[in-house]
Write an enzyme that holds these catalytic residues in place. Structure first.
Site, PDB file in Angstrom:
ATOM      1  N   ASP A  97       0.864  -1.178   0.000  1.00  0.00           N
ATOM      2  CA  ASP A  97       0.000   0.000   0.000  1.00  0.00           C
ATOM      3  C   ASP A  97       0.904   1.233   0.000  1.00  0.00           C
ATOM      4  O   ASP A  97       2.118   1.138   0.188  1.00  0.00           O
ATOM      5  CB  ASP A  97      -0.978  -0.016   1.184  1.00  0.00           C
ATOM      6  CG  ASP A  97      -2.216   0.843   0.868  1.00  0.00           C
ATOM      7  OD1 ASP A  97      -2.174   1.642  -0.101  1.00  0.00           O
ATOM      8  OD2 ASP A  97      -3.221   0.748   1.594  1.00  0.00           O
TER       9      ASP A  97
HETATM   10  C1  BGC Z   1      -4.955   3.306  -0.159  1.00  0.00           C
HETATM   11  C2  BGC Z   1      -5.096   2.279  -1.252  1.00  0.00           C
HETATM   12  C3  BGC Z   1      -4.949   2.944  -2.581  1.00  0.00           C
HETATM   13  C4  BGC Z   1      -3.586   3.611  -2.638  1.00  0.00           C
HETATM   14  C5  BGC Z   1      -3.273   4.258  -3.967  1.00  0.00           C
HETATM   15  C6  BGC Z   1      -3.694   4.139  -0.316  1.00  0.00           C
HETATM   16  O1  BGC Z   1      -3.667   5.207   0.546  1.00  0.00           O
HETATM   17  O2  BGC Z   1      -4.983   2.669   1.100  1.00  0.00           O
HETATM   18  O3  BGC Z   1      -6.326   1.612  -1.124  1.00  0.00           O
HETATM   19  O4  BGC Z   1      -5.119   2.022  -3.609  1.00  0.00           O
HETATM   20  O5  BGC Z   1      -3.544   4.601  -1.643  1.00  0.00           O
HETATM   21  O6  BGC Z   1      -3.989   5.391  -4.178  1.00  0.00           O
END
Ligand code: BGC
Length: 785
Positions: A312
Site C-alpha cells: 500500500d
Molecule cells: C490506499 C489504497 C490505494 C492507494 C493508492 C492508499 O492510501 O490505502 O487503497 O489504492 O492509496 O492510491
C-alpha cells in the site's frame, strides 16, 4: 490509432537470445501442470501459461540487478509527464524512467499522459520493458456508479459485474491497465471511513461481490483492450482496525482471521485476480506489509497464487513508524522477504535492495520471483506486444461517459437504494402530486452523490435529487426547494486536493431554516435530503459520531413540527445512527452516494417507476456505542436475562441493530411459507435441498432477495448465531408465488476448525430462509459421521 504492434513486437527485439526463446515458445502449447519460474516458488496452477512463463524467464535472463529492482518500483505520477518538471523529486522520477528503473506508475490518467510517460521508457531505456499504469478506479472511472457499499446493497451480482466492466472499459479507454479494486475487507465498524469502499460486514456477501467485481474488471481475457487487471485489497485485516480508527492496529485471533477475513481473498486468488495489495495495519504485532506468513506462506505458497503483491502507499516505509523496522533498508529486507513484490511510493527498494542482495540479506531468488510476477502481468496484458495498446484517442473520446454507460449507472443506482422504513405507505408518490418540498443541504448537491474515490468523475457532475424530481413530476406539480442549511463550511483552498483535507461542519448558520419550514408548510410531502458529505467517508475519514453532523437534526426537528409527511432521502457512505430520524420520519430511503445518475435513480424509486429492492449489507445501530455491530455475532455464555442485569447487553441501548443486515422493504409485501428440507440427516459429503415459497402478497410487482442463513449449534470453536450462506434475487409478480431452492453442502457447512483445517463437523444445524437476517422461518438438520 497508429498501429504500433509491429514496432513493439517484443521490446527486447535487439537481444538475440531473447528473440530465439520468444519465437520458440510461441508454438508451445498451454500446459497446466508446468512448474514455472524455476528456483524459488513453484506454481502448478492453471493460471500459469507456459508460453508466458518462457517469455518471462527470457526477459529476466537479460536484466541487470538495477533493472530488476526497477521493476519493483511504483511511482505516483501526478506530475508533468511530458518532460522533466522543476521539482527535484519529479526530475528524479523522470531520470529513473529513462533508465528503465520503474515498473509501474499510478495516478497517471489520460491517453496523452500515459502515452507520453510510456514513451520515456520505450525510447530511452535499454530493455524497453513497458510500464503498467494503475489507478484507483473504485466505483467507475468518469461515469460514476454507486459507492461499493451502496452497490453491494443491490445484492445483484450481474449488475455489479457489469458496473466493474464499464469502469474497466472507460479506464482502459483512457490508457489505464490496472485498478486498485476491489476492496474486499470485511468491516464491521461504522466508524471506519472506508466501509464505503467494501461490501459490508458479511464474509459470504463480500466474497461473492468481490469475485463479481474481479470478473467485471478482468473479463475472461486480460489482454483484451477493454479489460484491466484487478487488485484484491487490503491483505489483510485492514477492515478490523481497533475502534474503527483508520490505519489502527488489528487484534484478531487466528480462527477469526481464517473464518471471517481471509475467505474473500482466497476466492479472489482462485478467481485469478492479477494482483493483491497489502495493508497499512499490523495484525497482532506484525505489519501486514511485512507479514511473511500471510503473503509468502499462505497466499503465494499454500494457495499457489502467481500474481503480483503491491504494497500500500508508503506502507513499506511505515514499518519504521510502526516500530518494526529500524530504517528503510531494514524495512525493505522485511517486506521483500515477506512477499511484498512492488514498492508503492516508499522509495525503499530502489535505495536498499542492491545492498541487501550483496550483503546476503535478500536472495536473488526472492528478487527473481518478484520481478517475474511483474513481468507476467505485463505479458498477460499484452503490453510487450504493444506498450501503447490502451492508448487510443478515438476510444477515449467515444467510450467514456457515454449515454449507454450513464443509463447503466442509473440502473445500478436505483437497484442499490434501500427502503428502510415506509410507515403509512408515504412512498411511492404520484407524479401528479400537487406540491412537494425538496429540502436539505444535499437536495441540490451535485457533488456529494459522487462519493469519495470518484476517479475522474467531474466535480459537481451528478444529477441532484432536485433535478431528478423536476424531471419526473408532471407540469402541474409545484416544487418548493429550500436548502435550509449548509452541511459544511468550505475548507479546500484552490489547488488543494480535497481527498486530503479535513471537513468542517456548519454549526452556526441557521438562517435558512425558517424558509425551509415555510416551504414544508406549503407542501403535501417533504423530501428531506440529509446525511453525509462525499468526503465524510473514505480513507482517513473515521468518525466517533455517526449521527447527522452539523445542524441537520435541528432542521429535521423544525420541519417535523409543521409537516409530518417526511421522506428522509439519506445520502451517506456508512451505517449511521438513525434513531431520532426514525422516530420522527415515517419514511427513510437509503440512497448512499449513488454516483452520476443519483437524482434520476432516486426519482425512479420515489415515484414508483422502480420498486425498491435493495437490502442492507451492514447493520445500522441504535447508537454508535454498539459498534462494532454485526448480525453474525456469537451468542456468548449469557445471551438472555430476565429482570436482572447479568447478561450480555447494554443498559441504555438494545443489543441488536435498528435496521439489521439484509433488511430492505418493497412497495409490496412478500410472504414466506413451506420451508422444506429434502433430508434431515446427511453425511458431510452429502447435500440437502432447502426450498421455500415466496408469495408477492401485494398489488405491485417486485424483486426480493431471498436469504439463507445457517447456524452450527455446537462446534470445536464457538460459531456465530447466524451466517449467510446463500441468496437469490428474483422478480415476483403481484399475486404470484415462486419456489426457491438452495443447496446446502460441505462448502456451506465447513469452517476453519480447531484442527486448523477447513472441515465440516458433525452435529446439529439450524437453517432459516427469509427476507433479512432476522428471518424467522426455521428448520433443523444434522450431519452425521
Ligand atoms: C490506499 C489504497 C490505494 C492507494 C493508492 C492508499 O492510501 O490505502 O487503497 O489504492 O492509496 O492510491
Amino acid at each position: 490509432m497508429i498501429n504500433t504492434k509491429k514496432t513493439f513486437l517484443f521490446a527486447v527485439v535487439s537481444v538475440k537470445a531473447a528473440v530465439i526463446l520468444l519465437v520458440t515458445c510461441a508454438t508451445v502449447d498451454f500446459d497446466t501442470s508446468v512448474e514455472a519460474n524455476s528456483g524459488f516458488i513453484k506454481h502448478t496452477t492453471s493460471l500459469i501459461d507456459k508460453r508466458i512463463e518462457l517469455k518471462v524467464d527470457s526477459v529476466l535472463a537479460l536484466m541487470t540487478i538495477d533493472e530488476k529492482i526497477g521493476q519493483l518500483v511504483q511511482y505516483s505520477g501526478k506530475w508533468n509527464a511530458t518532460g522533466p518538471s522543476t521539482s527535484e523529486r519529479d526530475q528524479y522520477k523522470y531520470n529513473k524512467l529513462k533508465k528503465g528503473e520503474v515498473g509501474s506508475m499510478l495516478n497517471v490518467a489520460s491517453v496523452a499522459s500515459i502515452r507520453e510517460t510510456q514513451r520515456i521508457v520505450m525510447e530511452n531505456s535499454r530493455l524497453k520493458i513497458p510500464l503498467i499504469f494503475a489507478y484507483d478506479v473504485i466505483h467507475g472511472y468518469k461515469t460514476i456508479f454507486p459507492i461499493p457499499l451502496g452497490e453491494s446493497a443491490s445484492w445483484d451480482l450481474d449488475i455489479i459485474e457489469q458496473s466493474a466492466a464499464i469502469a474497466a472499459k472507460e479506464a482502459s479507454a483512457s490508457g489505464l491497465n490496472w485498478t486498485f479494486a476491489p476492496m474486499i475487507d470485511v468491516s464491521r465498524d461504522a466508524r471506519w471511513g472506508r466501509v464505503m469502499e467494501g461490501s459490508g460486514e458479511d464474509t459470504y456477501l463480500t466474497t461473492k461481490i468481490g469475485v463479481a467485481r474481479i470478473k467485471g474488471f478482468q473479463g475472461d481475457d486480460l489482454s483484451a483492450t477493454h479489460t484491466i487487471a484487478a487488485c484484491a485489497k487490503h491483505f489483510a485485516g485492514y477492515g478490523f482496525g481497533e475502534a474503527g480508527r483508520d490505519y489502527n492496529t488489528v487484534n484478531i485471533g487466528e480462527y477469526e482471521l481464517h473464518n471471517t477475513i481471509l475467505p474473500p481473498f482466497k476466492a479472489a486468488a482462485e478467481a485469478g485476480v492479477a494482483t493483491f495489495m497489502n495493508a497499512f495495519n499490523d495484525i497482532d504485532g506484525i505489519p501486514a506489509t511485512g507479514h511473511r506468513h500471510l503473503q509468502r506462506d499462505l497466499l503465494k505458497n499454500e494457495w499457489n497464487w502467481p500474481g503480483l503483491m503491491v504494497s500500500d502507499w508508503g506502507s513499506i516505509g511505515e514499518m519504521i513508524a510502526h516500530g518494526y523496522a529500524k530504517d528503510l533498508k531494514h524495512a525493505s529486507e522485511i517486506a521483500i522477504n515477506a512477499g511484498s513484490d512492488m514498492d508503492m511510493e516508499s522509495y525503499a527498494y530502489e535505495a536498499s535492495l542492491k545492498t541487501l542482495i550483496e550483503g546476503g540479506k535478500v536472495s536473488i531468488d526472492v528478487i527473481n520471483d518478484a520481478v517475474s510476477r511483474v513481468l507476467r502481468i505485463k505479458f498477460q496484458l499484452g503490453l510487450f506486444d504493444d506498450p501503447y495498446k490502451y492508448c487510443d484517442t478515438e476510444r477515449e473520446k467515444t467510450e467514456i461517459y457515454s449515454k449507454e454507460n450513464l443509463e447503466i449507472a442509473r440502473d445500478v443506482a436505483k437497484k442499490s437504494i434501500v427502503l428502510l422504513k415506509n410507515d403509512n405507505q408515504v412512498l411511492p408518490l404520484s407524479k401528479d402530486i400537487k406540491s412537494i418540498a425538496v429540502i436539505g443541504p444535499l437536495a441540490d448537491d451535485k457533488n456529494a452523490p459522487l462519493g469519495n474515490w470518484r476517479a475522474e468523475g467531474d466535480y459537481n457532475s451528478a444529477v441532484s435529487l432536485l433535478e431528478g424530481v423536476k424531471q419526473a413530476v408532471s407540469k402541474s406539480t409545484t416544487i418548493h426547494y429550500e436548502k435550509g442549511i449548509e452541511l459544511t463550511v468550505p475548507t479546500v483552498k484552490p489547488g488543494e486536493n480535497q481527498f486530503l483535507i479535513p471537513l468542517e461542519f456548519n454549526t452556526t448558520d441557521r438562517l435558512g431554516i425558517k424558509k425551509a419550514v415555510e416551504a414544508a408548510k406549503k407542501a403535501e410531502v417533504v423530501l428531506l435530503a440529509i446525511g453525509e458529505d462525499a468526503y465524510q467517508t473514505g480513507e482517513g475519514r473515521s468518525q466517533v459520531d455517526i449521527g447527522f453532523k452539523g445542524l441537520q437534526l435541528e432542521l429535521l426537528e423544525a420541519i417535523q413540527k409543521v409537516n409530518k409527511n417526511i421522506v428522509i432521502v439519506l445520502m451517506n457512505g456508512r451505517p449511521m445512527d438513525l434513531t431520532r430520524a426514525s422516530e420522527v420520519a415515517p419514511t427513510i430511503l437509503e440512497c448512499w452516494h449513488l454516483g452520476s445518475e443519483s437524482g434520476n435513480a432516486i426519482a425512479d424509486v420515489i415515484f414508483g417507476d422502480y420498486n425498491p429492492s435493495g437490502k442492507l449489507p451492514v447493520s445500522f445501530p441504535h447508537h454508535v456505542g454498539q459498534e462494532p455491530l454485526y448480525y453474525n455475532q456469537k451468542n456468548t455464555g449469557r445471551p438472555h436475562g430476565l429482570k436482572q442485569v447479568t447478561y450480555s447487553a447494554y443498559r441504555d441501548a438494545p443489543r441488536f441493530a435498528l435496521y439489521p443486515f439484509g433488511h430492505g422493504l418493497s412497495y409490496t409485501t412478500f410472504k414466506y411459507d413451506n420451508l422444506t428440507l429434502d433430508k434431515t440427516e446427511i453425511k458431510a459429503t452429502d447435500s440437502i435441498n432447502v426450498s421455500v415459497s415466496i408469495t408477492n402478497a401485494g398489488d405491485t410487482d417486485g424483486e426480493e432477495v431471498v436469504q439463507l442463513y445457517i447456524r452450527d449449534l455446537v462446534g470445536s470453536l464457538v460459531r456465530p448465531i447466524k451466517e449467510l450462506k446463500g441468496f437469490k434475487k428474483l422478480m415476483i409478480k403481484a399475486g404470484e408465488t415462486k419456489t426457491v431452492t438452495f443447496t446446502i453442502n460441505a462448502e456451506t457447512l465447513q469452517f476453519y476448525t480447531a484442527n486448523k483445517k477447513w472441515e465440516v463437523e458433525p452435529g446439529a444445524f439450524e437453517v432459516w430462509v427469509g427476507g433479512s437476517s432476522v428471518a424467522t422461518l426455521q428448520k433443523g438438520f444434522s450431519v452425521v459421521e
